[in-house]
Design a protein around this motif. Sequence first.
Motif, PDB file in Angstrom:
ATOM      1  N   ASN A  14       0.695  -1.231   0.148  1.00 33.73           N
ATOM      2  CA  ASN A  14      -0.055  -0.087   0.020  1.00 33.73           C
ATOM      3  C   ASN A  14       0.718   1.223  -0.029  1.00 33.73           C
ATOM      4  N   HIS A  15       1.902   1.187   0.874  1.00 35.86           N
ATOM      5  CA  HIS A  15       2.723   2.325   0.782  1.00 35.86           C
ATOM      6  C   HIS A  15       3.491   2.788  -0.390  1.00 35.86           C
ATOM      7  N   ASP A  16       4.054   1.562  -1.111  1.00 35.28           N
ATOM      8  CA  ASP A  16       4.443   2.031  -2.518  1.00 35.28           C
ATOM      9  C   ASP A  16       3.413   2.273  -3.774  1.00 35.28           C
ATOM     10  N   LEU A  17       2.311   1.644  -3.679  1.00 34.70           N
ATOM     11  CA  LEU A  17       1.200   2.039  -4.919  1.00 34.70           C
ATOM     12  C   LEU A  17       1.039   3.482  -4.356  1.00 34.70           C
ATOM     13  N   ARG A  55      -2.768  -6.151 -10.907  1.00 28.97           N
ATOM     14  CA  ARG A  55      -3.992  -5.453 -11.359  1.00 28.97           C
ATOM     15  C   ARG A  55      -3.716  -3.885 -11.163  1.00 28.97           C
ATOM     16  N   ARG A  56      -3.354  -3.587  -9.897  1.00 25.95           N
ATOM     17  CA  ARG A  56      -3.104  -2.181  -9.558  1.00 25.95           C
ATOM     18  C   ARG A  56      -2.080  -1.530 -10.374  1.00 25.95           C
ATOM     19  N   ARG A  57      -1.013  -2.225 -10.606  1.00 26.44           N
ATOM     20  CA  ARG A  57       0.173  -2.019 -11.308  1.00 26.44           C
ATOM     21  C   ARG A  57      -0.327  -1.518 -12.725  1.00 26.44           C
ATOM     22  N   GLN A  58      -0.901  -2.307 -13.226  1.00 22.78           N
ATOM     23  CA  GLN A  58      -1.526  -2.168 -14.785  1.00 22.78           C
ATOM     24  C   GLN A  58      -2.307  -0.906 -14.750  1.00 22.78           C
ATOM     25  N   LEU A  59      -3.383  -0.658 -14.011  1.00 24.40           N
ATOM     26  CA  LEU A  59      -4.268   0.287 -13.735  1.00 24.40           C
ATOM     27  C   LEU A  59      -3.279   1.684 -13.526  1.00 24.40           C
ATOM     28  N   HIS A  60      -2.189   1.632 -12.601  1.00 26.58           N
ATOM     29  CA  HIS A  60      -1.462   2.915 -12.333  1.00 26.58           C
ATOM     30  C   HIS A  60      -0.698   3.162 -13.854  1.00 26.58           C
ATOM     31  N   LEU A  61      -0.193   2.186 -14.694  1.00 28.94           N
ATOM     32  CA  LEU A  61       0.616   2.419 -15.767  1.00 28.94           C
ATOM     33  C   LEU A  61      -0.356   3.140 -16.798  1.00 28.94           C
ATOM     34  N   MET A  62      -1.608   2.553 -16.855  1.00 32.24           N
ATOM     35  CA  MET A  62      -2.473   3.083 -17.699  1.00 32.24           C
ATOM     36  C   MET A  62      -2.602   4.660 -17.533  1.00 32.24           C
ATOM     37  N   ALA A  63      -3.005   4.943 -16.258  1.00 32.64           N
ATOM     38  CA  ALA A  63      -3.106   6.286 -15.600  1.00 32.64           C
ATOM     39  C   ALA A  63      -2.082   7.178 -15.767  1.00 32.64           C
ATOM     40  N   GLN A 112      15.123   7.559  -6.201  1.00 31.91           N
ATOM     41  CA  GLN A 112      13.910   8.132  -5.370  1.00 31.91           C
ATOM     42  C   GLN A 112      12.431   7.654  -6.259  1.00 31.91           C
ATOM     43  N   VAL A 113      12.534   7.625  -7.340  1.00 31.59           N
ATOM     44  CA  VAL A 113      11.469   6.712  -8.016  1.00 31.59           C
ATOM     45  C   VAL A 113      11.548   5.208  -8.149  1.00 31.59           C
ATOM     46  N   TYR A 114      11.253   4.618  -7.191  1.00 25.29           N
ATOM     47  CA  TYR A 114      11.492   3.186  -6.784  1.00 25.29           C
ATOM     48  C   TYR A 114      10.584   2.773  -5.772  1.00 25.29           C
ATOM     49  N   TYR A 115       9.939   1.606  -6.237  1.00 22.64           N
ATOM     50  CA  TYR A 115       8.824   0.930  -5.393  1.00 22.64           C
ATOM     51  C   TYR A 115       8.954  -0.672  -5.478  1.00 22.64           C
ATOM     52  N   PRO A 116       9.786  -0.779  -4.388  1.00 24.12           N
ATOM     53  CA  PRO A 116      10.183  -2.389  -4.394  1.00 24.12           C
ATOM     54  C   PRO A 116       9.330  -3.352  -4.150  1.00 24.12           C
ATOM     55  N   ALA A 117       8.283  -3.011  -3.339  1.00 25.58           N
ATOM     56  CA  ALA A 117       7.253  -3.765  -2.592  1.00 25.58           C
ATOM     57  C   ALA A 117       6.261  -4.284  -4.105  1.00 25.58           C
ATOM     58  N   ILE A 118       6.049  -3.570  -4.974  1.00 25.33           N
ATOM     59  CA  ILE A 118       5.315  -3.675  -6.174  1.00 25.33           C
ATOM     60  C   ILE A 118       6.186  -3.983  -7.450  1.00 25.33           C
ATOM     61  N   SER A 119       7.555  -4.207  -7.061  1.00 30.07           N
ATOM     62  CA  SER A 119       8.586  -4.517  -8.347  1.00 30.07           C
ATOM     63  C   SER A 119       8.622  -3.477  -9.448  1.00 30.07           C
ATOM     64  N   LEU A 120       8.453  -2.199  -8.908  1.00 28.59           N
ATOM     65  CA  LEU A 120       8.547  -1.186 -10.133  1.00 28.59           C
ATOM     66  C   LEU A 120       9.449  -0.055  -9.623  1.00 28.59           C
TER      67      LEU A 120
END
Length: 246
Positions: A14-17, A55-63, A112-120
């Motif tokens: 949740n933190h990384d999303l 699913r959330r990753r894909q939605l965020h990439l679309m956004a 800085q632009v690094y979200y390890p919990a969602i592998s992004l």
Amino acid sequence: MVWEMDELHYESVNHDLQKFQRDFGLGTTSIGRPCEGDFKDYADMYDWLSNTVQRRRQLHLMALTNKMQEKVKALSYQEQQGGPYCAAFHLLKGCLNNGELHYLGEAELREQVYYPAISLEWEQLWDHAAKWYAKEHMRYRLWDHHAIKAAMSYLFVACDLDELPYDAELRTEPAMTQYDFIDYLSESLLDVPVVNGEELAYPVVGLGKPVFLGEYLPLHLACEQSRLALYEAYLSWLQPSAKNKE
């Protein structure tokens, strides 16, 4: 008990999303907290969390893609110079919502632009943006004599004390076929150095105004005359090595 075993992972996700959404100004949402009875065992819970993250990753990439579409017209001429990775670098920085991040260079953005919990991470976002830009907005130049000279400079003329980037790979015995060489070169030109969104221009010395190789049509789509000129330059470059061995 099953849920408590991985609540820390849930919080990290949740933190990384949310950080990703804040960094790029996409709004903020979180994954709803499930009930303990929703899972029969740890594996069941882990599958739910993994699928939800995907699913959330894909939605965020679309956004993010939609936001890039809004920002692409604001790219300056200078920001569009070079290949799609150069334009994508400036495009992503233009989408950043956090004012402090706008001034970071490539190395700092990776941190800085690094979200390890969602592998992004930044590199994946940059690759996503570049492929999207290449497909939707890139207008490639046609290869001409000057661009071919620039590509020869990139491949066969060392700068200062630097080694040639593909020296070992190109010195094959026997020499690559024309097909293999052009296929290899098409991939190699995707790796022309890009520093802070600026592609290094070639030729470095002696061959007129430098050009950005990333702006040119992928070589496997170039005309036969251009491909042949580059292949003949490659064969000529190999000859001194062959004579030295004799």
